[in-house]
Write a protein that holds these residues in place. Structure first.
Motif, short mmCIF file in Angstrom:
data_model
loop_
_atom_site.label_atom_id
_atom_site.label_comp_id
_atom_site.label_asym_id
_atom_site.label_seq_id
_atom_site.Cartn_x
_atom_site.Cartn_y
_atom_site.Cartn_z
N GLU A 237 0.80 -1.22 0.00
CA GLU A 237 0.00 0.00 0.00
C GLU A 237 0.84 1.28 0.00
N ASN A 238 2.11 1.17 0.29
CA ASN A 238 2.97 2.36 0.36
C ASN A 238 3.96 2.45 -0.80
N VAL A 239 3.65 1.79 -1.91
CA VAL A 239 4.61 1.73 -3.01
C VAL A 239 5.03 3.13 -3.49
N LEU A 240 4.13 4.07 -3.48
CA LEU A 240 4.48 5.42 -3.96
C LEU A 240 5.33 6.19 -2.97
N ARG A 241 5.41 5.71 -1.75
CA ARG A 241 6.29 6.33 -0.76
C ARG A 241 7.69 5.74 -0.84
N GLY A 242 7.80 4.56 -1.44
CA GLY A 242 9.10 3.90 -1.57
C GLY A 242 9.46 3.09 -0.34
N CYS A 243 10.60 2.45 -0.43
CA CYS A 243 11.12 1.66 0.69
C CYS A 243 11.56 2.61 1.80
N ARG A 244 11.14 2.33 3.01
CA ARG A 244 11.48 3.19 4.15
C ARG A 244 12.97 3.36 4.33
N LEU A 245 13.71 2.28 4.15
CA LEU A 245 15.16 2.37 4.31
C LEU A 245 15.86 2.72 3.00
N GLY A 246 15.38 2.16 1.91
CA GLY A 246 16.00 2.41 0.62
C GLY A 246 16.00 3.89 0.23
N ARG A 247 14.95 4.58 0.60
CA ARG A 247 14.88 6.02 0.29
C ARG A 247 15.99 6.80 0.99
N LEU A 248 16.39 6.34 2.14
CA LEU A 248 17.38 7.08 2.92
C LEU A 248 18.76 7.09 2.28
N VAL A 249 19.10 6.08 1.49
CA VAL A 249 20.42 6.05 0.89
C VAL A 249 20.54 7.02 -0.28
N GLN A 250 19.47 7.70 -0.60
CA GLN A 250 19.52 8.75 -1.61
C GLN A 250 19.90 10.09 -0.99
N ASP A 251 20.04 10.11 0.32
CA ASP A 251 20.38 11.33 1.06
C ASP A 251 21.88 11.35 1.30
N ALA A 252 22.55 12.37 0.78
CA ALA A 252 24.01 12.47 0.90
C ALA A 252 24.47 12.45 2.36
N ALA A 253 23.69 13.03 3.25
CA ALA A 253 24.07 13.05 4.67
C ALA A 253 24.06 11.65 5.26
N VAL A 254 23.21 10.79 4.77
CA VAL A 254 23.14 9.41 5.27
C VAL A 254 24.31 8.60 4.74
N VAL A 255 24.56 8.66 3.44
CA VAL A 255 25.62 7.82 2.87
C VAL A 255 27.01 8.29 3.28
N SER A 256 27.13 9.52 3.70
CA SER A 256 28.45 10.01 4.13
C SER A 256 28.72 9.78 5.61
N ASP A 257 27.73 9.27 6.33
CA ASP A 257 27.87 9.03 7.77
C ASP A 257 27.73 7.52 8.01
#
Length: 190
Positions: A87-107
Motif C-alpha cells: 500500500e505504500n509503493v508510492l512512498r518507496g522503501c522506508r530504508l532504501g529512500r534514505l540512501v539517496q540522502d548524501a548526509a546518510v551515505v556520508s555518515d
C-alpha cells in the motif's frame, strides 16, 4: 508509550516523509510531543535518534519479509510474495529512500543499519533460492548470490519507477517481468 518510543516513532515517520536532511529535531519533538531536553536525554544527537529509528524500521521489515518469504510452496510463489505491491509503493522503501540522502551515505553510523538490512534481505532471498536448487526446482548451476542481488535490486528499483510515475504500474510491470524468469512449477526430481 514512553517519550523515547514516541521520539523514535516520530523520527521513523519523518524520515520516510522528508528524509534525514529534511527532518529537523524540532519537527521530531513536535510530532512526538516531547521537549528538546527529553530528546537529548534519550539520544545524543539527531543522528543517534535516526539510527534508533532505522533499527526499529529494520526490525519491522524483518518480520514482514520473513512472513512473505515463508509463504507459498514454491520458489516462485515465495519470491512473488516478497515482490508483492504494498500500500505504500508510492512512498518507496522506508530504508532504501534514505540512501539517496548524501548526509546518510556520508555518515557510517547512519548508513550501516541500512547496509546491514540489505545484506540480511539478500541472504533471506538467497536461502529461498538455495532451497529451490536443493529440491530440484531451480537449475543447479544457478548463481544464487547474483540472482538474490537481482531480486532485491528489482524491488528497490521498482519503488523508484513507481515514485517517478506516481503509479504502482511500473512496480507491477518490473516484478511481473522478474517472475517470468522463475519457473512456475517444481520440476520432478530424477
Amino acid at each position: 508509550m514512553s517519550a523515547a518510543d514516541r521520539l523514535v516513532d516520530s523520527m521513523q515517520t519523518l524520515l520516510w516523509e522528508n528524509g534525514y536532511s529534511g527532518t529537523s529535531p524540532r519537527a521530531v519533538q513536535e510530532l512526538a510531543d516531547a521537549g528538546q531536553g527529553s530528546m537529548y536525554h534519550h539520544f545524543r544527537s539527531k543522528a543517534g535518534l535516526a539510527v534508533a529509528a532505522e533499527l526499529k524500521m529494520s526490525e519491522e521489515l524483518e518480520i514482514q519479509i520473513s512472513a512473505r518469504l515463508a509463504s507459498g510452496s514454491s520458489v516462485r510463489e515465495k519470491i512473488a510474495a516478497f515482490l508483492t505491491l504494498d500500500e505504500n509503493v508510492l512512498r518507496g522503501c522506508r530504508l532504501g529512500r534514505l540512501v539517496q540522502d548524501a548526509a546518510v551515505v556520508s555518515d557510517d553510523s547512519l548508513r550501516q543499519p541500512i547496509a546491514t538490512m540489505f545484506v540480511w534481505i539478500q541472504e533471506q532471498i538467497r536461502q529461498v533460492l538455495t532451497d529451490g536448487v536443493r529440491n530440484g526446482e531451480l537449475d543447479p548451476t544457478l548463481d544464487v548470490d547474483a540472482v538474490a542481488a537481482t531480486i532485491l535490486a528489482v524491488r528497490q528499483g521498482a519503488y523508484v519507477l513507481a515514485r517517478g510515475a506516481q503509479s504502482g504500474e511500473p512496480f507491477r510491470a518490473a516484478t511481473a517481468g522478474l517472475l517470468q524468469l522463475l519457473p512456475e512449477r517444481t520440476r520432478a526430481l530424477g
